[in-house]
Enzyme design. Structure first.
Site, mmCIF file in Angstrom:
data_model
loop_
_atom_site.group_PDB
_atom_site.id
_atom_site.type_symbol
_atom_site.label_atom_id
_atom_site.label_comp_id
_atom_site.label_asym_id
_atom_site.label_seq_id
_atom_site.Cartn_x
_atom_site.Cartn_y
_atom_site.Cartn_z
ATOM 1 N N ASP A 66 0.823 -1.218 0.000
ATOM 2 C CA ASP A 66 0.000 0.000 0.000
ATOM 3 C C ASP A 66 0.859 1.272 0.000
ATOM 4 O O ASP A 66 0.344 2.365 0.199
ATOM 5 C CB ASP A 66 -0.960 -0.001 1.202
ATOM 6 C CG ASP A 66 -0.236 0.064 2.554
ATOM 7 O OD1 ASP A 66 1.023 0.059 2.571
ATOM 8 O OD2 ASP A 66 -0.924 0.132 3.594
ATOM 9 N N HIS A 72 3.344 1.971 2.123
ATOM 10 C CA HIS A 72 3.841 2.441 3.422
ATOM 11 C C HIS A 72 5.350 2.319 3.539
ATOM 12 O O HIS A 72 5.986 1.508 2.874
ATOM 13 C CB HIS A 72 3.098 1.788 4.591
ATOM 14 C CG HIS A 72 3.450 0.350 4.860
ATOM 15 N ND1 HIS A 72 2.536 -0.548 5.361
ATOM 16 C CD2 HIS A 72 4.597 -0.346 4.717
ATOM 17 C CE1 HIS A 72 3.130 -1.723 5.514
ATOM 18 N NE2 HIS A 72 4.372 -1.628 5.131
HETATM 19 P P1 PGA Z 1 7.891 -7.182 3.360
HETATM 20 O O1 PGA Z 1 7.322 -5.916 4.148
HETATM 21 O O2 PGA Z 1 9.376 -6.959 3.286
HETATM 22 O O3 PGA Z 1 7.552 -8.359 4.217
HETATM 23 O O4 PGA Z 1 7.243 -7.201 2.019
HETATM 24 C C1 PGA Z 1 7.728 -4.650 3.767
HETATM 25 C C2 PGA Z 1 6.966 -3.597 4.534
HETATM 26 O O5 PGA Z 1 5.821 -3.874 4.968
HETATM 27 O O6 PGA Z 1 7.468 -2.476 4.683
#
Ligand code: PGA
Length: 260
Positions: free
Chosen positions: A136, A138
């Protein structure tokens, strides 16, 4: 913003680890900002390997993690305290007194957040902040609509993020709603920001963050305002970008001393 596209996540992680190792070699008391999630795991493996095989020394390094779930003991296997212990801290010679993560069990959250910021300042600020990106958009746990100048504080996770992180908790219902996260202003104070993103699932968020407008709706887009932001992607995460030819040309024509 420097965009580097590598053939796969292994090559991308090797490059990220080389950059972090180069910093630690030139500045043995470097302050590293660290991230959790799936994305940085191979980078941590490479750093552990460099410690084991080449004696990369972390004894004077200080680390600050981006975030932690509220209500999870450090011993909870899905806590970021536990993730960092298993993926990195137990494999390198870091001094536990120099390791900082937000306290998810805090009973005075505003004070905990204030003290985290003060500790960061007292350590001299972050030399390099490692970052992942949420599907999303973030950054840390700064979800869409986060203030672009926010500091460390409590945030509420979106349903999408709780879904994305459900596996670690054995189902979405068990994922906490609340977290403590460094703010976008806190992250922007780091002297270098190093964002990693792998896989098609991140392509849309990367396209918006790198080539879209700066917007609180895509928190990672704030990195466009950072004087030294490096984005390392695999081919799939780069697949939504329009200017890939340009990014590749720039990287291929850098003098070799600038490449790591
Ligand atoms: P992920 O999470 O590395 O498990 O994809 C990244 C994040 O949520 O910032």
């Amino acid at each position: 913003m420097e965009v580097i596209i590598k053939p796969d996540s292994h090559a991308a992680s090797r490059l990220a680890a080389r950059k972090i190792a180069a910093l630690v070699r030139t500045k043995p008391d470097a302050v590293l900002g660290l991230a959790t999630g799936q994305t940085p795991l191979e980078t941590y493996d490479r750093l552990s390997e460099l410690h084991r095989t080449e004696g990369l020394d972390f004894s004077r390094v200080t680390t600050f993690n981006l975030d932690e779930y509220l209500g999870l003991e450090p011993s909870h296997p899905a806590s970021f305290h536990a993730c960092m212990r298993t993926s990195l801290f137990s494999k390198i010679n870091i001094d536990p007194a120099r390791v900082f993560l937000p306290d998810g069990m805090s009973e005075d959250i505003p004070r905990t957040c204030r003290e985290y910021e003060e500790r960061l300042r007292a350590a001299g600020g972050i030399d390099l902040q490692l970052l992942g990106i949420g599907s999303d958009g973030h950054l840390g746990f700064n979800e869409p609509s986060s203030s672009l100048s926010s500091r460390t504080r409590i945030k509420t996770l979106t349903d999408r993020t709780r879904k994305d992180n459900a596996a670690a908790f054995g189902g979405e219902d068990n994922v906490p709603h609340h977290v403590i996260t460094m703010g976008l202003g806190t992250i922007m104070d780091a002297r270098t920001c190093l964002l990693l993103a792998f896989g098609r699932k991140k392509a849309a968020a990367i396209a918006q963050a790198v080539e879209g407008p700066v917007s609180a709706m895509v928190p990672a887009s704030i990195l466009q305002m950072h004087p030294r932001a490096i984005v390392i992607l695999d081919e799939e995460a780069a697949s939504g970008l329009k200017r890939t030819e340009y990014y590749r040309w720039v990287y291929d024509h850098k003098p070799s001393w600038q490449k790591d």
